[in-house]
Design a protein around this motif. Sequence first.
Motif, PDB file in Angstrom:
ATOM      1  N   PHE A 113       0.688  -1.195   0.037  1.00 34.38           N
ATOM      2  CA  PHE A 113       0.022   0.175   0.075  1.00 34.38           C
ATOM      3  C   PHE A 113       0.828   1.241  -0.080  1.00 34.38           C
ATOM      4  CE2 PHE A 113      -3.631  -2.663   0.952  1.00 34.38           C
ATOM      5  CZ  PHE A 113      -4.747  -1.981   0.423  1.00 34.38           C
ATOM      6  N   GLU A 114       1.808   1.233   0.849  1.00 38.00           N
ATOM      7  CA  GLU A 114       2.715   2.391   1.092  1.00 38.00           C
ATOM      8  C   GLU A 114       3.490   2.887  -0.124  1.00 38.00           C
ATOM      9  OE1 GLU A 114       3.821   3.128   5.172  1.00 38.00           O
ATOM     10  OE2 GLU A 114       2.382   1.451   5.548  1.00 38.00           O
ATOM     11  N   VAL A 115       3.981   1.949  -0.481  1.00 38.14           N
ATOM     12  CA  VAL A 115       4.900   2.021  -1.772  1.00 38.14           C
ATOM     13  C   VAL A 115       4.127   2.707  -2.945  1.00 38.14           C
ATOM     14  CG1 VAL A 115       6.171   0.921  -3.592  1.00 38.14           C
ATOM     15  CG2 VAL A 115       6.776   0.575  -0.924  1.00 38.14           C
ATOM     16  N   THR A 116       2.914   1.868  -3.172  1.00 40.21           N
ATOM     17  CA  THR A 116       2.180   2.676  -4.083  1.00 40.21           C
ATOM     18  C   THR A 116       1.444   4.009  -3.893  1.00 40.21           C
ATOM     19  OG1 THR A 116       1.100   0.420  -4.524  1.00 40.21           O
ATOM     20  CG2 THR A 116      -0.080   2.230  -5.513  1.00 40.21           C
ATOM     21  N   TYR A 117       1.292   4.165  -2.624  1.00 37.03           N
ATOM     22  CA  TYR A 117       0.863   5.685  -1.963  1.00 37.03           C
ATOM     23  C   TYR A 117       2.034   6.748  -2.728  1.00 37.03           C
ATOM     24  CZ  TYR A 117      -2.590   3.919   1.251  1.00 37.03           C
ATOM     25  OH  TYR A 117      -3.516   3.104   1.740  1.00 37.03           O
ATOM     26  N   MET A 118       3.470   6.122  -2.400  1.00 39.22           N
ATOM     27  CA  MET A 118       4.544   7.058  -2.710  1.00 39.22           C
ATOM     28  C   MET A 118       4.551   7.409  -4.562  1.00 39.22           C
ATOM     29  SD  MET A 118       7.357   5.156  -0.292  1.00 39.22           S
ATOM     30  CE  MET A 118       7.241   5.318   1.478  1.00 39.22           C
ATOM     31  N   ALA A 119       4.169   6.377  -5.091  1.00 39.30           N
ATOM     32  CA  ALA A 119       3.952   6.412  -6.505  1.00 39.30           C
ATOM     33  C   ALA A 119       2.902   7.555  -7.188  1.00 39.30           C
ATOM     34  CB  ALA A 119       3.861   5.098  -7.295  1.00 39.30           C
ATOM     35  N   PHE A 120       1.954   7.578  -6.413  1.00 34.89           N
ATOM     36  CA  PHE A 120       0.666   8.451  -6.837  1.00 34.89           C
ATOM     37  C   PHE A 120       0.376   9.618  -5.943  1.00 34.89           C
ATOM     38  CE2 PHE A 120       0.267   4.394  -8.915  1.00 34.89           C
ATOM     39  CZ  PHE A 120      -0.135   4.523 -10.270  1.00 34.89           C
ATOM     40  N   ALA A 121       0.875   9.583  -4.611  1.00 35.10           N
ATOM     41  CA  ALA A 121       0.478  10.758  -3.793  1.00 35.10           C
ATOM     42  C   ALA A 121       1.576  10.843  -2.943  1.00 35.10           C
ATOM     43  CB  ALA A 121      -0.739  10.605  -3.153  1.00 35.10           C
ATOM     44  N   PRO A 122       2.570  11.269  -3.503  1.00 39.05           N
ATOM     45  CA  PRO A 122       4.021  11.062  -2.568  1.00 39.05           C
ATOM     46  C   PRO A 122       4.077  12.170  -1.288  1.00 39.05           C
ATOM     47  CG  PRO A 122       4.702  12.216  -4.592  1.00 39.05           C
ATOM     48  CD  PRO A 122       3.179  11.530  -4.703  1.00 39.05           C
ATOM     49  N   HIS A 123       3.571  13.264  -1.790  1.00 38.29           N
ATOM     50  CA  HIS A 123       3.041  14.212  -0.757  1.00 38.29           C
ATOM     51  C   HIS A 123       2.360  13.925   0.788  1.00 38.29           C
ATOM     52  CE1 HIS A 123      -0.308  14.895  -3.158  1.00 38.29           C
ATOM     53  NE2 HIS A 123      -0.889  15.512  -2.053  1.00 38.29           N
ATOM     54  N   MET A 124       1.412  12.899   0.299  1.00 39.77           N
ATOM     55  CA  MET A 124       0.362  12.618   1.396  1.00 39.77           C
ATOM     56  C   MET A 124       0.890  11.700   2.527  1.00 39.77           C
ATOM     57  SD  MET A 124      -3.490  11.781   0.338  1.00 39.77           S
ATOM     58  CE  MET A 124      -3.434  13.044  -1.157  1.00 39.77           C
ATOM     59  N   GLN A 125       0.492  11.933   3.894  1.00 42.89           N
ATOM     60  CA  GLN A 125       0.979  11.162   4.896  1.00 42.89           C
ATOM     61  C   GLN A 125       0.143   9.863   5.044  1.00 42.89           C
ATOM     62  OE1 GLN A 125      -0.124  12.004   9.075  1.00 42.89           O
ATOM     63  NE2 GLN A 125      -1.607  13.645   8.457  1.00 42.89           N
ATOM     64  N   ALA A 126       0.760   8.971   5.286  1.00 37.84           N
ATOM     65  CA  ALA A 126       0.028   7.583   5.291  1.00 37.84           C
ATOM     66  C   ALA A 126       0.008   7.258   7.093  1.00 37.84           C
ATOM     67  CB  ALA A 126       1.097   6.468   4.908  1.00 37.84           C
ATOM     68  N   ILE A 127      -1.331   7.125   7.263  1.00 37.77           N
ATOM     69  CA  ILE A 127      -1.673   6.548   8.606  1.00 37.77           C
ATOM     70  C   ILE A 127      -2.020   5.105   8.845  1.00 37.77           C
ATOM     71  CG2 ILE A 127      -3.202   6.997  10.519  1.00 37.77           C
ATOM     72  CD1 ILE A 127      -3.997   9.935   9.299  1.00 37.77           C
TER      73      ILE A 127
END
Length: 401
Positions: free
Chosen positions: A130-144
């Motif tokens: 999940f978090e690696v994909t977040y980095m690919a599409f919303a790198p500025h957003m925090q992951a909780i």
Amino acid sequence: MKKANKVVLAYSGGLDTSIIVPWLKQNYGNPEVICYCANLGQADELTGLEEKAKASGASKCYVEDLREEFVRDFLFPMLQSGAIYERLYLLGTSVARPLIAKRQAEIALQEGADALAHGCTGKGNDQVRFEVTYMAFAPHMQAIVPWREWNIRSREDALDYAAEHNVPVTATLKSIYSRDRNIWHISHEGGVLEDPWNEPEEDMYTLSVSPENAPDKPEYVEVGFEQGVPVSVNRERLGPVALLNALNELGAKHGIGRIDLVENRLVGMKSHGVYETPGGTILRTAHQGLEQLTLDRETMHYKDVVAHRYAELIYNGLWYTPLREALQAFFTSTQQNVTGEVRLKLYKGNAMLVGRKAAASLYNPDIASFTMGETYNQKDAEGFIKIFGLPVKVRALVDGK
């Protein structure tokens, strides 16, 4: 207190993600929580999901049908590659996470959210995917990631939290398995499986009958491919979702696709899981059978080597990476002539390859036949063997043999 204004949560409606909704409100300054669920073929798990999310405190809940995209753009390319993790696992959970997380990130951007959240534990692989994909599409957003913060340590704790906050959940202490389901497979973890000596309980299985209870008469099925992509079942042309559903039904009926695996997680520990992949097992067997006819030796052997690396990339959550994309281009190239039909016999847990044909088949009966023919001169083998074995002969001479 940590702070978020609007959070988009990857939501399944299960125990963990249900209690995350009130937990986020308690611990992140009462943010708006939007739930997102991708329909990848969870069947009745999606029933009442929006109502359950709102009852847990979410402001809205997206439920999107991504089955077509999942099968067409993720499962079939993976099938073309021949990827399998640690000899058995057909990567049903692994390959689904990048699609879910990508769409979750897109909705978060659309909603103007400032955080993404998921219910994966700090012990598992899914947190990485999940978090690696977040980095690919919303790198500025925090992951909780609540499991890395809260004091809930077990499913018993989670059930107590749900009861305390009036969160509607279906999990019970009696049915304690952790499951993940989509159109490709279902996984089972936890409960008696935490001891790998224990045989899985028959009532744990969800999709397939046991081989013992499968029909006593075998059933034949024909699968058609075009450039490595399945397109028909028993000569009836079907779309990706309908085709996989048809094969799932056939495979489940005959007890096909059960595996029991102790696997190596990316985070460094071993875990014990049981998987049911009925249609996927049929497709893998059929696809391999067609490649036997249509791939030359060097391409097939090298493809098997590269598929091992490709499986690791998928398992480790690296779908949206240059290497995965480059390898996919290689696999797609190898599939140009993988067009034809395959016949399998389904019987008591087995999908047995019994026939295959292809217009671009490299199998030449005149050469392969035991009957002497004009195409192949057996005398040519003598010189070939002398050259091929020359290093062995030289070594023997050096050793004084």
